[in-house]
Motif scaffolding. Structure first.
Motif, short mmCIF file in Angstrom:
data_model
loop_
_atom_site.label_atom_id
_atom_site.label_comp_id
_atom_site.label_asym_id
_atom_site.label_seq_id
_atom_site.Cartn_x
_atom_site.Cartn_y
_atom_site.Cartn_z
N ASP A 1 0.59 -12.13 -10.91
CA ASP A 1 0.37 -10.68 -10.82
C ASP A 1 1.69 -9.91 -10.89
O ASP A 1 1.93 -9.01 -10.10
N CYS A 2 2.54 -10.27 -11.87
CA CYS A 2 3.86 -9.63 -11.96
C CYS A 2 3.96 -8.63 -13.10
O CYS A 2 5.04 -8.15 -13.41
N ILE A 3 2.83 -8.29 -13.74
CA ILE A 3 2.84 -7.32 -14.84
C ILE A 3 2.31 -6.00 -14.30
O ILE A 3 1.15 -5.89 -13.90
N TYR A 4 3.17 -5.01 -14.30
CA TYR A 4 2.89 -3.71 -13.70
C TYR A 4 2.63 -2.67 -14.78
O TYR A 4 3.19 -2.75 -15.87
N GLU A 5 1.83 -1.68 -14.45
CA GLU A 5 1.47 -0.66 -15.42
C GLU A 5 2.25 0.62 -15.17
O GLU A 5 2.19 1.21 -14.10
N GLY A 6 2.98 1.04 -16.21
CA GLY A 6 3.65 2.33 -16.19
C GLY A 6 2.77 3.36 -16.87
O GLY A 6 1.61 3.09 -17.18
N ASP A 7 3.30 4.52 -17.12
CA ASP A 7 2.52 5.58 -17.75
C ASP A 7 2.20 5.26 -19.20
O ASP A 7 1.08 5.47 -19.66
N ARG A 8 3.17 4.72 -19.95
CA ARG A 8 2.98 4.48 -21.38
C ARG A 8 3.01 3.02 -21.80
O ARG A 8 2.67 2.70 -22.94
N MET A 9 3.46 2.13 -20.93
CA MET A 9 3.50 0.71 -21.29
C MET A 9 3.44 -0.15 -20.04
O MET A 9 3.48 0.36 -18.92
N LEU A 10 3.35 -1.45 -20.24
CA LEU A 10 3.34 -2.41 -19.15
C LEU A 10 4.73 -3.03 -19.01
O LEU A 10 5.49 -3.09 -19.98
N TYR A 11 5.03 -3.50 -17.81
CA TYR A 11 6.35 -4.05 -17.51
C TYR A 11 6.21 -5.34 -16.71
O TYR A 11 5.37 -5.42 -15.82
N ILE A 12 7.08 -6.30 -17.00
CA ILE A 12 7.12 -7.55 -16.24
C ILE A 12 8.24 -7.47 -15.21
O ILE A 12 9.39 -7.19 -15.56
N GLN A 13 7.90 -7.70 -13.94
CA GLN A 13 8.90 -7.69 -12.87
C GLN A 13 9.71 -8.98 -12.99
O GLN A 13 9.19 -10.07 -12.76
N PRO A 14 10.99 -8.89 -13.41
CA PRO A 14 11.76 -10.11 -13.70
C PRO A 14 11.95 -11.05 -12.51
O PRO A 14 12.05 -12.26 -12.70
N ASP A 15 11.97 -10.52 -11.29
CA ASP A 15 12.15 -11.38 -10.12
C ASP A 15 10.86 -12.07 -9.70
O ASP A 15 10.89 -13.04 -8.95
N ALA B 1 14.96 -2.30 -19.97
CA ALA B 1 13.94 -1.33 -19.55
C ALA B 1 12.93 -1.97 -18.61
O ALA B 1 12.46 -1.34 -17.66
N ASN B 2 12.58 -3.25 -18.86
CA ASN B 2 11.63 -3.93 -17.97
C ASN B 2 12.20 -4.01 -16.56
O ASN B 2 11.48 -3.84 -15.58
N ALA B 3 13.50 -4.26 -16.44
CA ALA B 3 14.14 -4.34 -15.12
C ALA B 3 14.30 -2.95 -14.51
O ALA B 3 14.07 -2.76 -13.31
N GLU B 4 14.69 -1.97 -15.34
CA GLU B 4 14.94 -0.62 -14.84
C GLU B 4 13.68 0.04 -14.28
O GLU B 4 13.77 0.88 -13.38
N PHE B 5 12.52 -0.34 -14.80
CA PHE B 5 11.27 0.22 -14.30
C PHE B 5 11.13 -0.05 -12.80
O PHE B 5 10.51 0.73 -12.08
N PHE B 6 11.75 -1.13 -12.33
CA PHE B 6 11.62 -1.54 -10.93
C PHE B 6 12.78 -1.08 -10.06
O PHE B 6 12.87 -1.48 -8.90
N ASN B 7 13.67 -0.22 -10.60
CA ASN B 7 14.81 0.24 -9.80
C ASN B 7 14.37 0.85 -8.48
O ASN B 7 14.98 0.60 -7.44
N GLU B 8 13.32 1.65 -8.49
CA GLU B 8 12.83 2.26 -7.26
C GLU B 8 11.70 1.45 -6.63
O GLU B 8 11.57 1.40 -5.41
N LEU B 9 10.88 0.81 -7.47
CA LEU B 9 9.75 0.03 -6.94
C LEU B 9 10.19 -1.23 -6.23
O LEU B 9 9.52 -1.72 -5.32
N GLY B 10 11.32 -1.79 -6.69
CA GLY B 10 11.78 -3.06 -6.13
C GLY B 10 10.87 -4.19 -6.58
O GLY B 10 10.44 -4.25 -7.72
N SER B 11 10.55 -5.10 -5.67
CA SER B 11 9.69 -6.24 -5.95
C SER B 11 8.47 -6.14 -5.03
O SER B 11 8.45 -6.71 -3.94
N PRO B 12 7.44 -5.39 -5.48
CA PRO B 12 6.28 -5.15 -4.61
C PRO B 12 5.46 -6.39 -4.27
O PRO B 12 4.68 -6.37 -3.33
N GLY B 13 5.62 -7.47 -5.06
CA GLY B 13 4.89 -8.69 -4.75
C GLY B 13 3.45 -8.70 -5.21
O GLY B 13 2.62 -9.38 -4.64
N GLY B 14 3.16 -7.94 -6.24
CA GLY B 14 1.81 -7.94 -6.80
C GLY B 14 1.44 -6.59 -7.38
O GLY B 14 1.49 -5.58 -6.69
N ALA B 15 1.08 -6.59 -8.66
CA ALA B 15 0.77 -5.34 -9.35
C ALA B 15 -0.59 -4.79 -8.97
O ALA B 15 -0.78 -3.57 -8.90
#
Length: 108
Positions: free
Chosen positions: A24-38, A71-85
């Motif tokens: 569950d490491c693929i998160y949804e942004g406004d226009r695309m999906l992102y993989i949390q690298p950690d 960009a995939n990493a930068e999406f998580f600058n504020e979110l951090g590593s939530p541990g599940g999308a």
């Protein structure tokens, strides 16, 4: 190393990858999906199910889309590593890179 979602996902967000991801490491942004690298465990389950071939292993991202690795990493600058999308839900923002990407039309 991790998997990266690149340009073909912009304004598409098919979400087949989300169904396949066992961690569950693929998160949804406004226009695309992102993989949390950690959180990505490099299993590769997401890559073959993407209908537009937007997912690449980090070393295999095409040159014209290399910016999406950051960009995939930068999406998580504020979110951090939530541990599940799933529990987090869709976000109403994207990585800064997308500010310069015009709207994409996809044939559905």
């Amino acid at each position: 190393m991790t998997y990266v979602i690149a340009f073909p996902c912009v304004d598409l967000k098919d979400r087949a990858c989300i169904e396949e991801c066992p961690v569950d490491c693929i998160y949804e942004g406004d226009r695309m999906l992102y993989i949390q690298p950690d959180e990505c465990v490099d299993c590769g389950a997401c890559e073959p199910v993407c209908p537009v071939e937007a997912i690449f292993y980090e070393d295999d991202v095409p040159a014209e889309w290399k910016d999406y690795t950051a960009a995939n990493a930068e999406f998580f600058n504020e979110l951090g590593s939530p541990g599940g999308a799933a529990k987090l839900g869709a976000q109403d923002f994207d990585a800064p890179l997308l500010a310069g990407v015009p709207p994409q039309e996809h044939d559905h």
